[in-house]
Design an enzyme around this catalytic site. Structure first.
Site, short mmCIF file in Angstrom:
data_model
loop_
_atom_site.label_atom_id
_atom_site.label_comp_id
_atom_site.label_asym_id
_atom_site.label_seq_id
_atom_site.Cartn_x
_atom_site.Cartn_y
_atom_site.Cartn_z
N GLY A 207 0.79 -1.35 0.44
CA GLY A 207 -0.02 0.26 0.28
C GLY A 207 0.99 1.17 0.50
N GLY A 209 3.54 1.93 2.04
CA GLY A 209 5.41 1.35 2.58
C GLY A 209 5.63 1.56 3.71
CD GLU A 277 2.94 13.79 5.93
OE1 GLU A 277 3.77 14.90 5.23
OE2 GLU A 277 3.66 13.27 6.82
CB SER A 279 0.00 5.15 6.28
OG SER A 279 -1.13 6.18 6.31
CB ALA A 289 -4.59 2.12 10.64
N GLY A 343 -5.37 -12.01 1.00
CA GLY A 343 -5.77 -10.87 0.21
C GLY A 343 -5.87 -9.48 -0.02
CB VAL A 344 -5.60 -7.72 -2.92
CG1 VAL A 344 -5.55 -5.69 -3.24
CG2 VAL A 344 -4.24 -8.52 -2.81
CE1 TYR A 549 3.15 5.04 17.79
CE2 TYR A 549 5.07 6.00 18.33
CZ TYR A 549 4.58 5.72 17.20
OH TYR A 549 4.68 5.31 15.96
#
Length: 629
Positions: A207, A209, A277, A279, A289, A343-344, A549
C-alpha cells in the site's frame, strides 16, 4: 468502469450519489460496465491504461532508504545549526537552535563522528528476478502494468523498521520481490489473484510502505516467484452518498489524498494516523489502524461500513451496507488486521462527516506525569475527550522543546521567557518533572468553546495550567516530522525506534515506568556506552485504558552489531509491556516482528482459528508474506 456491487441491484438511487470521475464531481451518474481498463485517468494520477508506462511517482518524490519526501530532512549545516529542508512543513527552511545541544547532550553524540548513508542504490547488487514466465505472459495479455526494474523492486521490498532502513543505508539488500505489478481497479486484482493461483506465484500486497512490523519483507525461504502487488493506482473515490454520509473508495488511495478530495466536497473521514501522508486506506484496514482524532471519529473498525477483498477462494463482501448485522462473527474482522495474509482489500465504504466548522488547538502543562495521567483518566471517565489529547512525559517535552524554531522577534522571546518564569518560578513546576498535554478540539464553534472550558476545568483540579494554542499546534505538527529525525540520528551513530501498546488505566503509570527503566537497564547490560533516550506519551484514551507510545534511541559507537543489540533491547521492552498488562500492539499490527507472541496474545485456540481461516481461504499460501502466523 464500475466494480460489481456498486449499484447493489438498483437499491441505491443515483439521485443521492455524487460520483467522482476523472478527478471531477458528477451528480446522478450511472454505472453500466465493469471494464476498469476503459476508465479515463484522473488529471493528477497518471493511472496506467492497457498500454500505459509503469508508474514512477513514488521514486520521484520519496527516499529509497529513509523516511518520507526526498526534499525533506533534518541536517546540521556548516555552522553546526540544525535545520529542516524543503517546503512541505511548518518547520521547513527554519533553523532549530536548540537541537544540536540536545542531540549531543542526550546521546553523547558528536558532529565530528558521522555515518553517512549510501547515496544511491547500486542496481548491480540487486539479484536478478526469479520470474514465472507463464504468469508474466498472461499478465501482459491482461494489460496489467508490471516492472522488473531493480529500483521498483527494492523500493517495495521493505517497510520502515530500523533494521530494514539501517541495512539499506549501508547498501545491503535481502530478498526483494521479483516483479512489481500495478492493478488499476478491483477487476484487475481479481484477474491477478486468479493467475497467481493458477501459476503458484507468491503475492505480497503493498500500500503505502509505512509498515513498522517487518510485514513487507519477502520471506528469504520463499522459492516461488515473489510479486509485489502495488495498489497505488487504485486511488479514486468512486462515490459519495450524502444522505447516508458514506463514501466508497478504492483501497490504494493515500490518506492525505483521501482527506483532500473529500474536503473539496465538504466532507472528511477524520482518520489521521501519524503516517497519513504516505499510508493507504487498504493498509489501514489490513492493520486495524488508529488515528490521532479517534475520540471523535473512531478507529478504522468504527469507520468501515463495507469491505471488498479478493482472495484465492473468491471475493469476500457483505450482502448490503446496513449499519449493523447480527449474522454470526463479523467477516470484516477476518479482513481487518489480516495484514495481507488472506487477500487484497480493493474497495472500502467509509463513514464520512461534514468538515468541522471550527478547529482549536490547546495545551496544558502539569507538574508531573502522574498528575497528567490522572487528568486524562478523568477526561475519559467523563467522556469529554477532545478530538485529540496526548500527554508527553518530561523527556519527550524536552525533546519537543529542542525542535522549537529560532525566535523571530525580541517580543516573542520576551513572552516565552515570561511564560517559563511563571510556570517554573511563580507556580513552582520543576522543569525536570513537568509534562505537557496537547489538545485539538473540532466541531461547532460554540460547542468547541464549551468543551474547551470543561477540559481545562478538569485539568485545573490536577494542577494543570493552560499553556496556549501555539504549543498545541506545534505538538500536532511535530507528529508528521518526528519520523525524519531517525535518519538524522543514523547520520551520527544514533539509532532509535518507536513502539506502542494499549493498557488498562490502573496499569498506565507502572507500565510506563517499568518499560522505560527496563530499556535503560538492558542497554547498560548489553554494552551501550551512553545512556539511552527512553520516553513515552499517552496518545489515545478509552473508557477502560489508553494507548502508550514509546520512543527509545541510543548512541551505538563501540558496538560491533548495533542492530542486534537494539533488537534484544526492543524484545525485552515488549516482554516488559506484556508482563505489565499491556497489549501486543495497539495499531502497528503484528507482521513478522511480533508474531512470536501471538499465541500468548490470543490463546492457542485463537491461533488455531486464524490458521484454519488461512488454510481454507488460501490453501496454496498465495499470499505468502508469513505475517501473523
Amino acid at each position: 468502469m464500475a466494480a460489481d456491487g456498486l449499484l447493489c441491484d438498483g437499491r441505491r438511487t443515483a439521485e443521492r450519489r455524487l460520483r467522482i470521475i476523472s478527478g471531477h464531481l458528477h451528480k446522478h451518474s450511472t454505472l453500466t460496465t465493469q471494464d476498469c481498463g476503459a476508465q479515463t485517468p484522473g488529471p493528477s494520477h497518471d493511472r496506467p491504461e492497457k498500454t500505459a508506462p509503469v508508474p514512477r511517482r513514488r521514486h520521484e518524490i520519496m527516499k529509497w532508504n529513509g523516511w518520507g519526501y526526498s526534499d525533506s530532512r533534518f541536517l546540521f549545516n556548516k555552522k553546526g545549526q540544525a535545520e529542516f529542508t524543503g517546503k512541505r512543513y511548518r518547520l521547513s527552511g527554519l533553523i532549530l537552535p536548540s537541537l544540536k545541544d540536545w542531540f549531543e547532550g542526550t546521546f553523547g553524540a558528536s558532529l565530528q563522528h558521522k555515518t553517512p548513508a549510501t547515496p544511491s542504490l547500486n542496481v548491480s547488487a540487486v539479484p536478478p528476478p526469479n520470474l514465472n514466465d507463464s504468469f508474466v505472459e498472461e499478465l501482459k495479455a491482461a494489460g496489467v502494468a508490471l516492472s522488473t526494474d531493480p529500483e521498483d523492486r527494492v523500493f517495495r521490498s521493505h517497510g520502515h523498521c530500523l533494521h530494514e532502513i539501517f541495512a539499506l543505508r549501508e547498501g545491503r539488500l535481502g530478498r526483494v520481490p521479483d516483479m512489481v505489478i500495478w492493478p488499476s481497479c478491483h477487476n484487475d486484482v481479481v484477474k491477478i489473484v486468479e493467475l497467481a493461483s493458477k501459476h503458484n506465484v507468491c503475492l505480497i500486497p503493498f500500500g503505502g510502505g509505512t509498515s513498522v512490523s517487518s510485514a513487507l519483507e519477502c520471506p528469504p525461504e520463499e522459492t516461488r516467484s515473489v510479486v509485489s502487488l502495488d495498489t497505488s493506482q487504485m486511488n479514486r473515490i468512486l462515490w459519495i452518498d450524502e444522505k447516508n454520509l458514506t463514501a466508497h473508495v478504492e483501497a490504494g488511495i493515500i490518506g492525505q489524498d483521501l482527506e483532500r478530495q473529500l474536503n473539496e466536497s465538504g466532507y472528511c473521514t477524520g482518520h489521521e494516523p501519524d503516517s497519513m501522508e504516505f499510508s493507504s486506506l487498504g493498509g489501514w484496514v489490513a492493520t486495524r489502524a488508529s488515528g490521532m482524532k479517534k475520540n471523535i471519529y473512531g478507529n478504522i473498525e468504527d469507520l468501515v461500513v463495507h469491505i471488498k477483498m479478493v482472495t484465492p477462494r473468491g471475493m469476500i463482501e457483505k450482502s448490503c451496507q446496513g449499519p449493523r448485522m447480527s449474522t454470526g462473527p463479523d467477516i470484516h474482522h477476518f479482513v481487518m488486521g489480516s495484514e495481507g495474509t488472506l487477500g487484497v482489500v480493493t474497495e472500502v465504504t467509509l463513514k464520512i462527516r461534514p468538515v468541522p466548522e471550527y478547529q482549536k488547538y490547546g495545551s496544558i502543562v502539569f507538574p508531573n506525569f502522574q498528575q497528567g495521567v490522572a487528568c486524562l483518566r478523568e477526561v475519559a471517565k467523563q467522556r469529554c475527550a477532545p478530538a485529540s489529547i496526548r500527554l508527553m512525559d518530561n523527556e519527550q517535552f524536552q525533546f519537543g522543546h529542542a525542535l522549537k524554531p529560532q525566535v523571530s522577534s525580541i517580543f516573542t522571546s520576551f513572552l516565552d521567557g515570561l511564560k517559563k518564569f511563571y510556570i517554573t518560578k511563580f507556580k513552582g513546576f520543576d522543569p525536570h518533572h513537568l509534562c505537557v498535554a496537547t489538545l485539538l478540539f473540532e466541531g461547532d464553534r460554540e460547542k468547541v468553546l464549551q468543551h474547551e472550558k470543561q477540559v481545562y476545568d478538569i485539568a485545573a483540579k490536577f494542577g494543570g495550567l493552560a499553556a496556549g494554542e501555539d504549543n498545541g499546534q506545534r505538538g500536532y505538527m511535530l507528529t508528521f516530522v518526528i519520523a525524519y529525525l531517525r535518519d538524522l540520528g543514523m547520520d551520527y551513530y544514533v539509532i532509535g525506534e518507536s513502539f506502542e501498546t494499549s493498557v488498562p488505566w490502573d496499569r498506565v503509570l507502572d507500565l510506563c515506568r517499568n518499560v522505560k527503566e527496563r530499556i535503560v537497564r538492558e542497554c547498560k547490560e548489553r554494552g551501550v556506552q551512553f545512556p539511552p533516550l527512553s520516553t513515552c506519551r499517552v496518545t489515545q484514551t478509552y473508557d477502560a485504558g489508553a494507548c502508550v507510545y514509546f520512543y527509545f534511541a541510543f548512541n551505538y559507537r563501540g558496538l560491533g552489531d548495533p542492530i542486534h543489540v537494539y533488537e534484544q533491547v526492543e524484545h525485552a521492552a515488549r516482554e516488559e509491556i506484556l508482563a505489565n498488562g499491556g497489549s501486543l500492539s495497539h495499531h502497528h499490527g503484528v507482521g513478522k516482528l511480533r508474531k512470536e507472541w501471538m499465541k500468548e496474545a490470543i490463546s492457542t485456540v485463537g491461533l488455531g482459528m486464524l490458521k484454519s481461516v488461512k488454510e481454507y481461504v488460501d490453501p496454496q499460501n498465495i499470499f505468502g508474506n508469513r505475517n501473523l502466523l
